[in-house]
Design an enzyme around this catalytic site. Sequence first.
Site, PDB file in Angstrom:
ATOM      1  N   GLY A  14     -45.454 -49.952  21.235  1.00  0.00           N
ATOM      2  CA  GLY A  14     -45.618 -48.588  21.768  1.00  0.00           C
ATOM      3  C   GLY A  14     -47.083 -48.181  21.797  1.00  0.00           C
ATOM      4  O   GLY A  14     -47.425 -47.042  21.479  1.00  0.00           O
ATOM      5  N   ALA A  15     -47.960 -49.098  22.215  1.00  0.00           N
ATOM      6  CA  ALA A  15     -49.411 -48.914  22.041  1.00  0.00           C
ATOM      7  C   ALA A  15     -50.109 -48.330  23.264  1.00  0.00           C
ATOM      8  O   ALA A  15     -51.329 -48.293  23.311  1.00  0.00           O
ATOM      9  CB  ALA A  15     -50.054 -50.254  21.666  1.00  0.00           C
ATOM     10  N   SER A  16     -49.352 -47.856  24.264  1.00  0.00           N
ATOM     11  CA  SER A  16     -50.021 -47.374  25.478  1.00  0.00           C
ATOM     12  C   SER A  16     -50.624 -45.994  25.298  1.00  0.00           C
ATOM     13  O   SER A  16     -51.500 -45.599  26.063  1.00  0.00           O
ATOM     14  CB  SER A  16     -49.036 -47.358  26.649  1.00  0.00           C
ATOM     15  OG  SER A  16     -48.091 -46.343  26.454  1.00  0.00           O
ATOM     16  N   VAL A  67     -38.573 -52.889  22.871  1.00  0.00           N
ATOM     17  CA  VAL A  67     -38.297 -53.342  21.499  1.00  0.00           C
ATOM     18  C   VAL A  67     -36.797 -53.382  21.176  1.00  0.00           C
ATOM     19  O   VAL A  67     -36.399 -53.994  20.198  1.00  0.00           O
ATOM     20  CB  VAL A  67     -39.014 -52.476  20.438  1.00  0.00           C
ATOM     21  CG1 VAL A  67     -40.517 -52.587  20.545  1.00  0.00           C
ATOM     22  CG2 VAL A  67     -38.548 -51.019  20.488  1.00  0.00           C
ATOM     23  N   SER A 145     -40.921 -40.965   9.789  1.00  0.00           N
ATOM     24  CA  SER A 145     -41.226 -39.553  10.071  1.00  0.00           C
ATOM     25  C   SER A 145     -40.801 -38.727   8.862  1.00  0.00           C
ATOM     26  O   SER A 145     -39.831 -39.086   8.172  1.00  0.00           O
ATOM     27  CB  SER A 145     -40.451 -39.072  11.297  1.00  0.00           C
ATOM     28  OG  SER A 145     -40.559 -37.666  11.426  1.00  0.00           O
ATOM     29  N   TYR A 158     -32.403 -38.241  15.582  1.00  0.00           N
ATOM     30  CA  TYR A 158     -33.741 -38.822  15.362  1.00  0.00           C
ATOM     31  C   TYR A 158     -34.005 -38.938  13.859  1.00  0.00           C
ATOM     32  O   TYR A 158     -34.477 -39.981  13.380  1.00  0.00           O
ATOM     33  CB  TYR A 158     -34.774 -37.913  16.024  1.00  0.00           C
ATOM     34  CG  TYR A 158     -36.218 -38.283  15.761  1.00  0.00           C
ATOM     35  CD1 TYR A 158     -36.848 -39.290  16.487  1.00  0.00           C
ATOM     36  CD2 TYR A 158     -36.965 -37.596  14.795  1.00  0.00           C
ATOM     37  CE1 TYR A 158     -38.188 -39.607  16.260  1.00  0.00           C
ATOM     38  CE2 TYR A 158     -38.298 -37.907  14.562  1.00  0.00           C
ATOM     39  CZ  TYR A 158     -38.901 -38.914  15.292  1.00  0.00           C
ATOM     40  OH  TYR A 158     -40.225 -39.228  15.063  1.00  0.00           O
ATOM     41  N   LYS A 162     -34.861 -42.237  11.441  1.00  0.00           N
ATOM     42  CA  LYS A 162     -36.060 -42.395  10.620  1.00  0.00           C
ATOM     43  C   LYS A 162     -35.685 -42.573   9.136  1.00  0.00           C
ATOM     44  O   LYS A 162     -36.387 -43.267   8.400  1.00  0.00           O
ATOM     45  CB  LYS A 162     -37.008 -41.213  10.836  1.00  0.00           C
ATOM     46  CG  LYS A 162     -37.578 -41.156  12.263  1.00  0.00           C
ATOM     47  CD  LYS A 162     -38.339 -42.430  12.639  1.00  0.00           C
ATOM     48  CE  LYS A 162     -39.075 -42.315  13.962  1.00  0.00           C
ATOM     49  NZ  LYS A 162     -39.843 -43.514  14.303  1.00  0.00           N
TER      50      LYS A 162
HETATM   51  P1  NAP Z   1     -45.268 -41.165  22.209  1.00  0.00           P
HETATM   52  O1  NAP Z   1     -46.537 -40.469  22.573  1.00  0.00           O
HETATM   53  O2  NAP Z   1     -44.016 -40.756  22.893  1.00  0.00           O
HETATM   54  O3  NAP Z   1     -45.494 -42.751  22.362  1.00  0.00           O
HETATM   55  C1  NAP Z   1     -44.465 -43.638  22.074  1.00  0.00           C
HETATM   56  C2  NAP Z   1     -44.648 -44.882  22.920  1.00  0.00           C
HETATM   57  O4  NAP Z   1     -43.555 -45.791  22.628  1.00  0.00           O
HETATM   58  C3  NAP Z   1     -44.580 -44.569  24.402  1.00  0.00           C
HETATM   59  O5  NAP Z   1     -45.547 -45.289  25.118  1.00  0.00           O
HETATM   60  C4  NAP Z   1     -43.170 -45.011  24.761  1.00  0.00           C
HETATM   61  O6  NAP Z   1     -42.982 -45.338  26.123  1.00  0.00           O
HETATM   62  C5  NAP Z   1     -43.032 -46.229  23.870  1.00  0.00           C
HETATM   63  N1  NAP Z   1     -41.645 -46.666  23.798  1.00  0.00           N
HETATM   64  C6  NAP Z   1     -40.540 -45.890  23.886  1.00  0.00           C
HETATM   65  N2  NAP Z   1     -39.449 -46.653  23.865  1.00  0.00           N
HETATM   66  C7  NAP Z   1     -39.857 -47.941  23.779  1.00  0.00           C
HETATM   67  C8  NAP Z   1     -39.189 -49.166  23.752  1.00  0.00           C
HETATM   68  N3  NAP Z   1     -37.853 -49.243  23.826  1.00  0.00           N
HETATM   69  N4  NAP Z   1     -39.915 -50.309  23.658  1.00  0.00           N
HETATM   70  C9  NAP Z   1     -41.264 -50.248  23.606  1.00  0.00           C
HETATM   71  N5  NAP Z   1     -41.960 -49.099  23.640  1.00  0.00           N
HETATM   72  C10 NAP Z   1     -41.264 -47.958  23.729  1.00  0.00           C
HETATM   73  O7  NAP Z   1     -44.975 -41.016  20.658  1.00  0.00           O
HETATM   74  P2  NAP Z   1     -45.954 -40.831  19.386  1.00  0.00           P
HETATM   75  O8  NAP Z   1     -45.957 -39.396  19.075  1.00  0.00           O
HETATM   76  O9  NAP Z   1     -47.201 -41.567  19.551  1.00  0.00           O
HETATM   77  O10 NAP Z   1     -45.014 -41.516  18.279  1.00  0.00           O
HETATM   78  C11 NAP Z   1     -45.209 -42.848  17.823  1.00  0.00           C
HETATM   79  C12 NAP Z   1     -44.309 -43.067  16.614  1.00  0.00           C
HETATM   80  O11 NAP Z   1     -44.574 -42.074  15.622  1.00  0.00           O
HETATM   81  C13 NAP Z   1     -42.811 -42.951  16.947  1.00  0.00           C
HETATM   82  O12 NAP Z   1     -42.082 -43.905  16.202  1.00  0.00           O
HETATM   83  C14 NAP Z   1     -42.478 -41.557  16.484  1.00  0.00           C
HETATM   84  O13 NAP Z   1     -41.117 -41.410  16.163  1.00  0.00           O
HETATM   85  C15 NAP Z   1     -43.370 -41.432  15.264  1.00  0.00           C
HETATM   86  N6  NAP Z   1     -43.645 -40.048  14.878  1.00  0.00           N
HETATM   87  C16 NAP Z   1     -44.311 -39.205  15.734  1.00  0.00           C
HETATM   88  C17 NAP Z   1     -44.550 -37.892  15.334  1.00  0.00           C
HETATM   89  C18 NAP Z   1     -45.273 -36.891  16.204  1.00  0.00           C
HETATM   90  O14 NAP Z   1     -45.332 -35.697  15.845  1.00  0.00           O
HETATM   91  N7  NAP Z   1     -45.854 -37.283  17.310  1.00  0.00           N
HETATM   92  C19 NAP Z   1     -44.112 -37.446  14.079  1.00  0.00           C
HETATM   93  C20 NAP Z   1     -43.449 -38.330  13.256  1.00  0.00           C
HETATM   94  C21 NAP Z   1     -43.224 -39.628  13.664  1.00  0.00           C
HETATM   95  P3  NAP Z   1     -42.243 -44.234  27.098  1.00  0.00           P
HETATM   96  O15 NAP Z   1     -43.024 -42.988  26.976  1.00  0.00           O
HETATM   97  O16 NAP Z   1     -42.297 -44.869  28.439  1.00  0.00           O
HETATM   98  O17 NAP Z   1     -40.854 -44.047  26.580  1.00  0.00           O
END
Ligand code: NAP
Length: 253
Positions: A14-16, A67, A145, A158, A162
């Site tokens: 998910g590194a984009s 994934v 999370s 969700y 987690k």
């Molecule tokens: P994000 O901006 O939505 O980025 C997540 C990335 O993962 C996106 O590029 C997404 O692609 C990709 N992804 C989704 N489904 C996938 C799959 N099946 N295979 C491979 N890649 C996939 O999220 P983030 O906020 O950076 O979150 C990253 C991690 O931190 C997640 O596990 C999230 O639950 C956790 N987290 C985030 C927060 C927060 O407040 N942001 C808080 C607690 C935990 P698409 O967009 O195309 O789906």
Amino acid sequence: MQNTQQRRVAFVTGASRGIGQAVAVGLAQAGYDVVITDLARQEADLRKTAGLITALDRKAYTYLADVSKKDEVDATVQAALRDAGRIDVLVNNAGILKLSLLQDLDEATWDAHFDVNVKGVLLMCQAIVPHMRARKSGRVINIASIAGRQGVANQGHYAATKSAVITLTRVLAQEAGMDGITVNAICPGIILTEMGRNNLGSDEAVRHWEEVAALKRLGTPEDIVGPVCFFASEQSAFVTGQALNVCGGIYFH
Ligand code: NAP
């Protein structure tokens, strides 16, 4: 020129964008070559992450994979091992969040969250940990999370995923420790990524949570980098099976 003896490779899903991009770049800054993966629809942004890594004079290995699909995970890990030669650190970051009350939650949304957030972690570990076992060394870092610790309204499905990630972290730590592998989780609070902003929904909600936070601000993706680098490093050699809140002080258990 890199010293091949000291060369280290990290793998980030998910590194984009968001946390995954910041972590991939942060690991490159810490000296790692980095394997980066994301869904095919994120190819352009994933290549931007690769550019940020190579600008730091580190190698970026880029693959498109879901994934939650075992065949894609296995093929990607095989290709990464062929191209990068080794994987020292796995960061299971890919995740999804779609808000819904439990009462209204449809089956497909439940399944999608468990497929990506839980099965995705399992499949990645099943593919990479045997390679780490063979080398008697490795670091697995799962992005969970604080929702998985306390449960949050509109995020029951969700939060359940987690909680499962935290449990898988504890179990894999026990199952892989004898082979020199540590397994830890990070529990971010509210991080201002696309997911974080969608979750909050309004400027008022941002201001509310900034006020609640002990540090009086919400997180940035870069706030997750230091804890990941700690769990990846030798400094954390005796730490395993733990889940660390990285939340600016909005949750304390
Ligand atoms: P994000 O901006 O939505 O980025 C997540 C990335 O993962 C996106 O590029 C997404 O692609 C990709 N992804 C989704 N489904 C996938 C799959 N099946 N295979 C491979 N890649 C996939 O999220 P983030 O906020 O950076 O979150 C990253 C991690 O931190 C997640 O596990 C999230 O639950 C956790 N987290 C985030 C927060 C927060 O407040 N942001 C808080 C607690 C935990 P698409 O967009 O195309 O789906």
